[in-house]
Scaffold this motif. Structure first.
Motif, PDB file in Angstrom:
ATOM      1  N   THR A   1     -18.604 -57.438 -29.694  1.00  0.00           N
ATOM      2  CA  THR A   1     -19.148 -57.727 -28.359  1.00  0.00           C
ATOM      3  C   THR A   1     -18.025 -58.222 -27.444  1.00  0.00           C
ATOM      4  OG1 THR A   1     -21.319 -58.238 -29.257  1.00  0.00           O
ATOM      5  CG2 THR A   1     -20.815 -59.159 -27.102  1.00  0.00           C
TER       6      THR A   1
ATOM      7  N   GLU B   1     -27.854 -50.966 -31.036  1.00  0.00           N
ATOM      8  CA  GLU B   1     -27.973 -51.934 -29.952  1.00  0.00           C
ATOM      9  C   GLU B   1     -29.037 -51.507 -28.970  1.00  0.00           C
ATOM     10  OE1 GLU B   1     -24.453 -52.635 -27.729  1.00  0.00           O
ATOM     11  OE2 GLU B   1     -23.676 -53.941 -29.273  1.00  0.00           O
TER      12      GLU B   1
ATOM     13  N   ARG C   1     -16.575 -44.763 -14.290  1.00  0.00           N
ATOM     14  CA  ARG C   1     -17.943 -44.360 -14.634  1.00  0.00           C
ATOM     15  C   ARG C   1     -18.424 -43.270 -13.679  1.00  0.00           C
ATOM     16  NH1 ARG C   1     -21.663 -49.027 -17.244  1.00  0.00           N
ATOM     17  NH2 ARG C   1     -20.060 -50.072 -18.446  1.00  0.00           N
TER      18      ARG C   1
ATOM     19  N   LYS D   1     -23.019 -63.547 -23.388  1.00  0.00           N
ATOM     20  CA  LYS D   1     -23.606 -62.213 -23.427  1.00  0.00           C
ATOM     21  C   LYS D   1     -24.928 -62.237 -24.187  1.00  0.00           C
ATOM     22  CE  LYS D   1     -24.164 -57.879 -22.942  1.00  0.00           C
ATOM     23  NZ  LYS D   1     -24.565 -57.392 -21.617  1.00  0.00           N
ATOM     24  N   TYR D   2     -25.917 -61.644 -23.582  1.00  0.00           N
ATOM     25  CA  TYR D   2     -27.229 -61.504 -24.216  1.00  0.00           C
ATOM     26  C   TYR D   2     -27.499 -60.023 -24.485  1.00  0.00           C
ATOM     27  CZ  TYR D   2     -28.694 -66.239 -22.817  1.00  0.00           C
ATOM     28  OH  TYR D   2     -28.812 -67.588 -22.668  1.00  0.00           O
ATOM     29  N   TYR D   3     -28.173 -59.724 -25.604  1.00  0.00           N
ATOM     30  CA  TYR D   3     -28.776 -58.405 -25.813  1.00  0.00           C
ATOM     31  C   TYR D   3     -30.281 -58.638 -25.792  1.00  0.00           C
ATOM     32  CZ  TYR D   3     -24.206 -56.778 -27.397  1.00  0.00           C
ATOM     33  OH  TYR D   3     -22.878 -56.445 -27.474  1.00  0.00           O
TER      34      TYR D   3
ATOM     35  N   ARG E   1     -15.759 -55.326 -26.501  1.00  0.00           N
ATOM     36  CA  ARG E   1     -16.413 -54.383 -25.563  1.00  0.00           C
ATOM     37  C   ARG E   1     -16.528 -54.985 -24.169  1.00  0.00           C
ATOM     38  NH1 ARG E   1     -21.213 -52.000 -26.641  1.00  0.00           N
ATOM     39  NH2 ARG E   1     -20.502 -49.876 -26.382  1.00  0.00           N
TER      40      ARG E   1
ATOM     41  N   ASP F   1     -18.635 -44.280 -26.302  1.00  0.00           N
ATOM     42  CA  ASP F   1     -17.873 -45.524 -26.397  1.00  0.00           C
ATOM     43  C   ASP F   1     -16.367 -45.277 -26.252  1.00  0.00           C
ATOM     44  OD1 ASP F   1     -18.614 -48.229 -26.765  1.00  0.00           O
ATOM     45  OD2 ASP F   1     -17.534 -48.237 -28.666  1.00  0.00           O
TER      46      ASP F   1
ATOM     47  N   GLY G   1     -19.523 -66.246 -17.313  1.00  0.00           N
ATOM     48  CA  GLY G   1     -18.121 -66.449 -17.651  1.00  0.00           C
ATOM     49  C   GLY G   1     -17.224 -65.413 -17.013  1.00  0.00           C
TER      50      GLY G   1
ATOM     51  N   MET H   1     -15.343 -43.872 -22.725  1.00  0.00           N
ATOM     52  CA  MET H   1     -15.422 -44.903 -21.687  1.00  0.00           C
ATOM     53  C   MET H   1     -14.281 -45.911 -21.780  1.00  0.00           C
ATOM     54  SD  MET H   1     -18.423 -44.706 -19.806  1.00  0.00           S
ATOM     55  CE  MET H   1     -18.411 -46.357 -19.270  1.00  0.00           C
TER      56      MET H   1
ATOM     57  N   LYS I   1     -20.688 -54.771  -9.876  1.00  0.00           N
ATOM     58  CA  LYS I   1     -20.922 -53.547 -10.635  1.00  0.00           C
ATOM     59  C   LYS I   1     -20.653 -53.830 -12.091  1.00  0.00           C
ATOM     60  CE  LYS I   1     -18.630 -50.194  -8.633  1.00  0.00           C
ATOM     61  NZ  LYS I   1     -18.238 -48.834  -8.287  1.00  0.00           N
TER      62      LYS I   1
ATOM     63  N   LEU J   1     -13.289 -54.364 -22.222  1.00  0.00           N
ATOM     64  CA  LEU J   1     -13.093 -52.989 -21.716  1.00  0.00           C
ATOM     65  C   LEU J   1     -14.151 -52.577 -20.698  1.00  0.00           C
ATOM     66  CD1 LEU J   1     -12.109 -51.266 -25.035  1.00  0.00           C
ATOM     67  CD2 LEU J   1     -10.737 -51.264 -22.955  1.00  0.00           C
ATOM     68  N   ASP J   2     -15.023 -53.514 -20.342  1.00  0.00           N
ATOM     69  CA  ASP J   2     -16.101 -53.232 -19.392  1.00  0.00           C
ATOM     70  C   ASP J   2     -17.076 -52.174 -19.925  1.00  0.00           C
ATOM     71  OD1 ASP J   2     -17.461 -53.603 -16.929  1.00  0.00           O
ATOM     72  OD2 ASP J   2     -16.600 -51.742 -16.151  1.00  0.00           O
ATOM     73  N   LEU J   3     -17.185 -52.091 -21.254  1.00  0.00           N
ATOM     74  CA  LEU J   3     -18.209 -51.203 -21.817  1.00  0.00           C
ATOM     75  C   LEU J   3     -19.559 -51.896 -21.719  1.00  0.00           C
ATOM     76  CD1 LEU J   3     -16.349 -49.943 -25.004  1.00  0.00           C
ATOM     77  CD2 LEU J   3     -16.662 -48.747 -22.857  1.00  0.00           C
ATOM     78  N   ILE J   4     -19.539 -53.205 -21.826  1.00  0.00           N
ATOM     79  CA  ILE J   4     -20.745 -54.001 -21.590  1.00  0.00           C
ATOM     80  C   ILE J   4     -20.381 -55.111 -20.607  1.00  0.00           C
ATOM     81  CG2 ILE J   4     -21.898 -53.536 -23.790  1.00  0.00           C
ATOM     82  CD1 ILE J   4     -20.774 -56.091 -24.892  1.00  0.00           C
ATOM     83  N   ARG J   5     -21.394 -55.571 -19.877  1.00  0.00           N
ATOM     84  CA  ARG J   5     -21.143 -56.576 -18.834  1.00  0.00           C
ATOM     85  C   ARG J   5     -21.614 -57.949 -19.304  1.00  0.00           C
ATOM     86  NH1 ARG J   5     -21.501 -52.145 -14.967  1.00  0.00           N
ATOM     87  NH2 ARG J   5     -19.337 -51.583 -14.816  1.00  0.00           N
ATOM     88  N   PRO J   6     -20.718 -58.933 -19.229  1.00  0.00           N
ATOM     89  CA  PRO J   6     -21.132 -60.275 -19.635  1.00  0.00           C
ATOM     90  C   PRO J   6     -22.187 -60.849 -18.686  1.00  0.00           C
ATOM     91  CG  PRO J   6     -18.843 -60.256 -18.892  1.00  0.00           C
ATOM     92  CD  PRO J   6     -19.322 -58.861 -18.805  1.00  0.00           C
TER      93      PRO J   6
ATOM     94  N   GLN K   1     -14.073 -55.596 -14.739  1.00  0.00           N
ATOM     95  CA  GLN K   1     -15.212 -55.070 -13.965  1.00  0.00           C
ATOM     96  C   GLN K   1     -14.764 -54.555 -12.610  1.00  0.00           C
ATOM     97  OE1 GLN K   1     -19.024 -56.995 -13.803  1.00  0.00           O
ATOM     98  NE2 GLN K   1     -18.552 -58.185 -15.614  1.00  0.00           N
TER      99      GLN K   1
ATOM    100  N   ARG L   1     -25.216 -50.498 -16.088  1.00  0.00           N
ATOM    101  CA  ARG L   1     -25.788 -50.781 -17.403  1.00  0.00           C
ATOM    102  C   ARG L   1     -24.716 -50.901 -18.488  1.00  0.00           C
ATOM    103  NH1 ARG L   1     -26.584 -46.135 -20.537  1.00  0.00           N
ATOM    104  NH2 ARG L   1     -28.636 -46.667 -21.326  1.00  0.00           N
ATOM    105  N   ASP L   2     -25.140 -51.516 -19.596  1.00  0.00           N
ATOM    106  CA  ASP L   2     -24.258 -51.608 -20.761  1.00  0.00           C
ATOM    107  C   ASP L   2     -24.221 -50.264 -21.472  1.00  0.00           C
ATOM    108  OD1 ASP L   2     -23.815 -54.251 -20.283  1.00  0.00           O
ATOM    109  OD2 ASP L   2     -25.183 -54.991 -21.832  1.00  0.00           O
ATOM    110  N   ILE L   3     -23.070 -49.949 -22.035  1.00  0.00           N
ATOM    111  CA  ILE L   3     -22.974 -48.765 -22.889  1.00  0.00           C
ATOM    112  C   ILE L   3     -23.354 -49.238 -24.286  1.00  0.00           C
ATOM    113  CG2 ILE L   3     -21.435 -46.951 -23.780  1.00  0.00           C
ATOM    114  CD1 ILE L   3     -21.965 -46.900 -20.705  1.00  0.00           C
TER     115      ILE L   3
ATOM    116  N   ASN M   1     -26.959 -55.222 -15.170  1.00  0.00           N
ATOM    117  CA  ASN M   1     -26.376 -56.406 -14.582  1.00  0.00           C
ATOM    118  C   ASN M   1     -26.695 -56.350 -13.101  1.00  0.00           C
ATOM    119  OD1 ASN M   1     -24.629 -58.186 -13.295  1.00  0.00           O
ATOM    120  ND2 ASN M   1     -23.131 -58.043 -14.951  1.00  0.00           N
TER     121      ASN M   1
END
Lengths: 306, 280
Positions: A49, B266, B115, A16-18, A52, B106, A63, B109, B280, A55-60, A73, B259-261, B275
């Protein structure tokens, strides 16, 4: 990715990158169904990270992730239906009461929550449902967080610092509730900075450092096999140099041949066998706490980086 | 989606009340003056001619002040998208990103809600809130009209509100779309607010300067009928405005799905990360 039926959480090569900053560097993690798994790491190591991503709050960015054998996802709603989540930094809407907030959250879960259960947990946590959210102390806000995560008795609990801000009595109550959930068959994955609490609660622990898992082990095993100090008192003066010849043993001090302090890395069995040839009046083994072990991992990482 | 919609409306209830009652009060205050202004049309026109035509371009044709459509345009509908546009831009830009910046998204979700349900529940809540504000204003205006010689029926009086609804919705969805792309709610609101004001200036000045007509075609204000709508809606323009709202909503939804939440701190000043791997 081959899905293991026994696993509640499985990640492989999670990246995961920010922006330009990389937070996870190919994280591999396996959490078995029904266990309490403690997730340890310093601030910024990637604990939140990872949670999250589950829970699919952020997308990797690379991997794979499986939660309860599902891809979060592809099936986010199905995953979240069976998961209870307590965020590390809980933010609630200020313009309503605790009951109003919880009614809204219960509504989002559909019919899977009985309001009586909410009242019961609130009572155990000594939480007044009529209090406006904006008047809640940090500890009481945390109680709301714990309550909403547990109220539907999920199959998997993802708890980011569950006892932070709570007084010691309430910490014990929350840990009891977590243990009850496990007894019911739930899997608990929780991160904490309170290592004695992890030591007390978790069957296994994983240590994350700079976005990578550096150790996963049974909590007891991790403590057992860690470096420890042993103080030995002999009945008669002996030449303590023999201790240096035992594999994994380092002599730290040997005062007059009557007392010796050694550091042992690994199994203690060879030391006991070597000591059997002498008359020993006392022996004191210092077991390191999980905190010391964690710090050792963290320190070794810093040295590597330097 | 319904728990999200219900919650969204509950949160907007205060705004519906405040905006609705304020605009209703304004409409009820302005409409009764029609009879006296119509009787003194020539003096009022002379007075208004003293203003530079560049200034008067922003209020419509002053010679129409004695006609019901002209009066409603000059006194109320000409500037109403600008006023309600503030509501739309603020609510639209914060519809999801406001919660994200406060950290409350957060938790929601992490619940078994897609979504899409969160997005469309909030979006529908915004559209209903806007419609409710306009309905309250229309009600006050229609009641007041009955006491004047304007002679506009309740149905006809509703038509400018339909056109107003469409143009305001467009700016709200534009703000929502921007909020999905840029790093902060305030930046999204500023961008949409700039386009709201720029569109108003361009469309108003295009009545004086034909060279602005080309760029004016891109301004949503050009397709807003104002008080003229009491004589009948231009359905092409109305459908165009609503279709544009739908397109911006769709694009915002597409972005939200990918998008990322973010949580506090952040993302910073980087553009919102997407992504684009196809998943999705």
């Amino acid at each position: 990715m081959s899905v293991n039926e026994e696993l509640a959480i499985q990640t492989q090569g999670l990246v995961k990158y920010y922006g330009r900053v990389q937070a996870l560097f190919g994280l591999d993690l396996e959490v078995r169904q029904g266990e309490i798994f403690g997730f340890l790491g310093p601030n910024g190591a990637g604990k939140t990270t990872t949670i999250r991503c589950l829970l699919d709050l952020i997308r990797p960015d690379g991997g794979s992730v499986r939660v309860l054998r599902m891809d979060p996802q592809k099936e986010p709603v199905a995953v979240r239906k069976r998961v209870g989540y307590l965020p590390g930094e809980l933010h609630l809407e200020d313009n309503q009461t605790v009951a109003g907030e919880l009614h809204y959250l219960v509504g989002l879960r559909g019919r899977s929550v009985d309001w009586q259960e909410v009242v019961k947990i609130a009572s155990r946590l000594d939480l007044d449902l009529k209090t406006p959210v904006k008047n809640l102390s940090k500890g009481n806000k945390q109680k709301v967080g714990v309550l909403q995560a547990l109220m539907h008795h999920p199959d998997l609990l993802l708890l980011d610092e569950p006892t932070v801000g709570l007084d010691p009595l309430m910490q014990q109550e929350v840990l009891r509730m977590i243990a009850e959930e496990q007894a019911r068959g739930a899997t608990i994955f929780f991160s904490s900075h309170n290592l004695s609490e992890v030591q007390e609660t978790a069957g296994r622990v994983g240590i994350i450092r700079k976005g990578k898992i550096v150790e996963v082990a049974e909590t007891e095993m991790l403590i057992q096999r860690a470096i420890r100090r042993v103080r030995i008192r002999f009945k008669q003066a002996v030449d303590v140099e023999f201790l240096c010849r035992i594999p994994g043993v380092k002599l730290l001090s040997g005062e007059g041949g009557l007392n010796a302090t050694v550091q042992i890395d690994g199994e203690i069995d060879s030391l006991i066998k070597a000591l059997a040839a002498f008359s020993v009046s006392d022996m004191d083994i210092e077991r390191p706490s999980l905190e010391e072990i964690f710090l050792a991992y963290y320190e070794s990482g810093r040295k590597e980086a330097n | 989606m319904f728990p999200i919609l219900r919650h969204s409306l509950k949160r907007l209830a205060g705004q519906i009340l405040w905006w609705g009652l304020s605009l209703a009060f304004l409409a009820a205050l302005l409409i009764p003056f029609y009879d006296s202004i119509a009787q003194q049309q020539s003096q009022v026109t002379e007075l208004l001619k003293a203003f530079p035509k560049e200034v008067m371009a922003f209020f419509g044709n002053i010679n129409d002040l004695s006609t019901p459509a002209g009066y409603l345009t000059i006194e109320f509908f000409s500037y109403m998208p600008l006023v309600l546009g503030i509501f739309a831009v603020l609510v639209g830009s914060g519809l999801l990103v406001g919660d994200e910046e406060r950290g409350t998204l957060d938790l929601v979700m992490a619940y078994p809600v897609s979504r899409a349900a969160i997005f469309w529940g909030r979006m529908l809540g915004f559209a209903i809130a806007e419609a409710a504000i306009l309905a309250v204003t229309w009600l006050a205006m229609s009641i007041t009209i009955a006491w004047t010689s304007l002679g506009i029926g309740w149905g006809s009086a509703a038509l400018p509100f339909v056109s107003l609804f469409a143009v305001v919705l467009l700016f709200g969805t534009l703000a929502l779309f921007f909020s999905m792309l840029v790093p902060s709610r305030s930046m999204a609101a500023s961008l949409a607010g700039f386009l709201l004001v720029a569109g108003y200036l361009i469309t108003s000045l295009a009545t004086l300067n034909p060279d602005l007509e080309t760029i004016n075609r891109l301004s949503p204000w050009k397709y807003y009928q104002s008080g003229d709508a009491i004589n009948g809606l231009n359905l092409g323009w109305l459908v165009g405005l609503l279709a544009a709202s739908l397109i911006f909503s769709g694009l915002a939804w597409w972005a939200f799905e990918r998008r990322d939440i973010r949580v506090g701190g952040e993302g910073g000043w980087h553009l919102a990360g997407f992504n684009l791997s196809g998943r999705k």
